[in-house]
Design an enzyme around this catalytic site. Structure first.
Site, PDB file in Angstrom:
ATOM      1  N   GLU A  20     132.391   6.881  37.605  1.00 24.58           N
ATOM      2  CA  GLU A  20     131.382   6.298  38.513  1.00 24.58           C
ATOM      3  C   GLU A  20     130.969   4.911  38.019  1.00 24.58           C
ATOM      4  O   GLU A  20     131.270   4.513  36.905  1.00 24.58           O
ATOM      5  CB  GLU A  20     130.122   7.189  38.564  1.00 24.58           C
ATOM      6  CG  GLU A  20     130.014   8.087  39.787  1.00 24.58           C
ATOM      7  CD  GLU A  20     129.680   7.326  41.080  1.00 24.58           C
ATOM      8  OE1 GLU A  20     129.647   6.070  41.074  1.00 24.58           O
ATOM      9  OE2 GLU A  20     129.473   7.987  42.108  1.00 24.58           O
ATOM     10  N   ARG A 112     117.994  13.671  38.727  1.00 25.24           N
ATOM     11  CA  ARG A 112     118.458  12.642  37.790  1.00 25.24           C
ATOM     12  C   ARG A 112     118.731  11.354  38.552  1.00 25.24           C
ATOM     13  O   ARG A 112     118.928  11.358  39.773  1.00 25.24           O
ATOM     14  CB  ARG A 112     119.729  13.090  37.047  1.00 25.24           C
ATOM     15  CG  ARG A 112     120.942  13.268  37.939  1.00 25.24           C
ATOM     16  CD  ARG A 112     122.227  13.333  37.123  1.00 25.24           C
ATOM     17  NE  ARG A 112     123.404  13.634  37.910  1.00 25.24           N
ATOM     18  CZ  ARG A 112     124.065  12.750  38.680  1.00 25.24           C
ATOM     19  NH1 ARG A 112     123.634  11.505  38.798  1.00 25.24           N
ATOM     20  NH2 ARG A 112     125.149  13.118  39.356  1.00 25.24           N
ATOM     21  N   ASN A 114     120.998   8.383  39.808  1.00 29.91           N
ATOM     22  CA  ASN A 114     122.396   8.295  40.169  1.00 29.91           C
ATOM     23  C   ASN A 114     122.819   6.825  40.108  1.00 29.91           C
ATOM     24  O   ASN A 114     122.676   6.181  39.085  1.00 29.91           O
ATOM     25  CB  ASN A 114     122.642   8.939  41.543  1.00 29.91           C
ATOM     26  CG  ASN A 114     124.101   9.267  41.762  1.00 29.91           C
ATOM     27  OD1 ASN A 114     124.780   9.716  40.850  1.00 29.91           O
ATOM     28  ND2 ASN A 114     124.597   9.038  42.959  1.00 29.91           N
ATOM     29  N   ASN A 163     123.074   6.373  46.629  1.00 30.49           N
ATOM     30  CA  ASN A 163     124.390   5.804  46.331  1.00 30.49           C
ATOM     31  C   ASN A 163     124.552   4.443  46.987  1.00 30.49           C
ATOM     32  O   ASN A 163     123.657   3.915  47.627  1.00 30.49           O
ATOM     33  CB  ASN A 163     125.492   6.764  46.831  1.00 30.49           C
ATOM     34  CG  ASN A 163     126.112   7.559  45.695  1.00 30.49           C
ATOM     35  OD1 ASN A 163     126.366   7.026  44.623  1.00 30.49           O
ATOM     36  ND2 ASN A 163     126.341   8.832  45.933  1.00 30.49           N
ATOM     37  N   ASP A 217     130.065   7.401  49.331  1.00 30.08           N
ATOM     38  CA  ASP A 217     129.583   7.398  47.948  1.00 30.08           C
ATOM     39  C   ASP A 217     129.268   5.964  47.530  1.00 30.08           C
ATOM     40  O   ASP A 217     128.328   5.365  48.030  1.00 30.08           O
ATOM     41  CB  ASP A 217     130.629   8.080  47.054  1.00 30.08           C
ATOM     42  CG  ASP A 217     130.080   8.534  45.712  1.00 30.08           C
ATOM     43  OD1 ASP A 217     129.133   7.915  45.213  1.00 30.08           O
ATOM     44  OD2 ASP A 217     130.626   9.494  45.142  1.00 30.08           O
TER      45      ASP A 217
END
Length: 303
Positions: A20, A112, A114, A163, A217
């Site tokens: 990522e 959490r 991202n 995202n 994403d």
């Protein structure tokens, strides 16, 4: 739809179980990215054609990695609900947290941080998501901006999976993806103040594939203002004109879980694509790819 001849190649030894957050660093001619669920931070050295991998001591997650200006061994990294400074020489197998910059949603330990990036003026934008249960059917996250010396400011609530952040200063737009909503939003963006307002859906991924909605994403933008949207269950990066919502190109990647994209390379004309190997995908899942021949360029990222 144009059928230009692009080429997709694996970056050698680039595996990450949940790759990522690709970020191209012009100064070091390196691509930084994370192995999110094992607190892994990676650096692909372009000239050496080699990936250096480290784990952050004592941490569970590394959601993003952003170089700190004028501090060659310091990086801002998302660890759980904290954004921390990590010290790493870019070569060693171990990196260390030196301090916390800020924390969001304190106490909400089932969440959490991202994806996170910096805007054209170097301000931090990032958001949170649920990390327990079915993450695709929960909206417990928030989107934030932050500047040094201040507190994080909530921009948007009820976010599923935060995202896909990108900015087009010329068009005065900020692009945002909540994966769980299957769409890309464009906000009006004020570069002077960093304020964003007036979100509108510009690309809907619910109906592109007959087998069901795609999960958008990570995302980036090119110098002509087109956006590139990674699809987590689609094996595709879509190049889209955000003014019309028209798909200009479908970039096919030889694995399903495409997590994020960033332009890099000496001329900023290579599209780097991170992928994941969640739930036992066949090879080459989790490989980072480079796409050449797109005839497009990205902006140099500001840190």
């Amino acid at each position: 739809m144009s059928h230009m001849s692009y080429k997709v190649e694996a970056v050698p030894d680039s595996y990450a179980a949940l790759g990522e957050g690709p970020h191209w660093d012009v100064d070091r001619q390196s691509l930084y990215y994370v192995d999110l669920e094992s607190a892994g931070i990676n650096r692909y050295d372009f000239k050496q054609n080699k990936v250096y991998k480290a784990k952050i001591e004592g941490e569970k997650f590394a959601s993003f990695i952003l170089p700190v200006e004028n501090k060659p061994q310091e990086f801002a990294v998302g660890c759980g609900l904290r954004t921390v400074i990590v010290q790493w020489d870019g070569v060693s197998a171990v990196a260390k947290v030196t301090r916390t910059l800020f924390e969001v949603q304190p106490g909400q330990t089932e969440n959490r941080i991202n994806d996170a990036k910096t805007d054209p003026n170097g301000r931090f934008y990032g958001g949170t998501m649920a990390d327990t249960g079915d993450i695709f059917t929960q909206w417990k996250g928030e989107l934030y901006s932050w500047q040094a010396g201040g507190q994080p400011k909530a921009i948007r609530g009820k976010v599923g999976i935060s995202n896909g952040l990108a900015w087009d200063a010329k068009a005065k737009k900020f692009y945002f993806i909540d994966t769980n909503n299957h769409e890309v939003l464009a906000y009006d963006y004020n570069q002077t103040t960093g304020a964003v307002s007036n979100p509108k859906v510009i690309f809907d991924l619910r109906k592109i594939r007959p087998e069901g909605p795609l999960f958008p994403d990570g995302m980036t933008v090119d110098t002509e203002g087109n956006i590139y949207v990674a699809t987590f269950n689609g094996g595709t990066v879509f190049k889209v004109n955000p003014s019309t919502g028209k798909i200009l190109l479908e970039i096919k990647i030889p694995t399903t879980q495409i997590t994020s994209v960033a332009f890099g390379g000496p001329n900023l004309d290579i599209l780097y694509v991170t992928t994941a190997n969640k739930f036992d995908q066949p090879k080459p899942a989790g490989t980072t790819f480079q796409v050449t021949g797109l005839n497009a360029k990205g902006f140099a990222a500001l840190v």
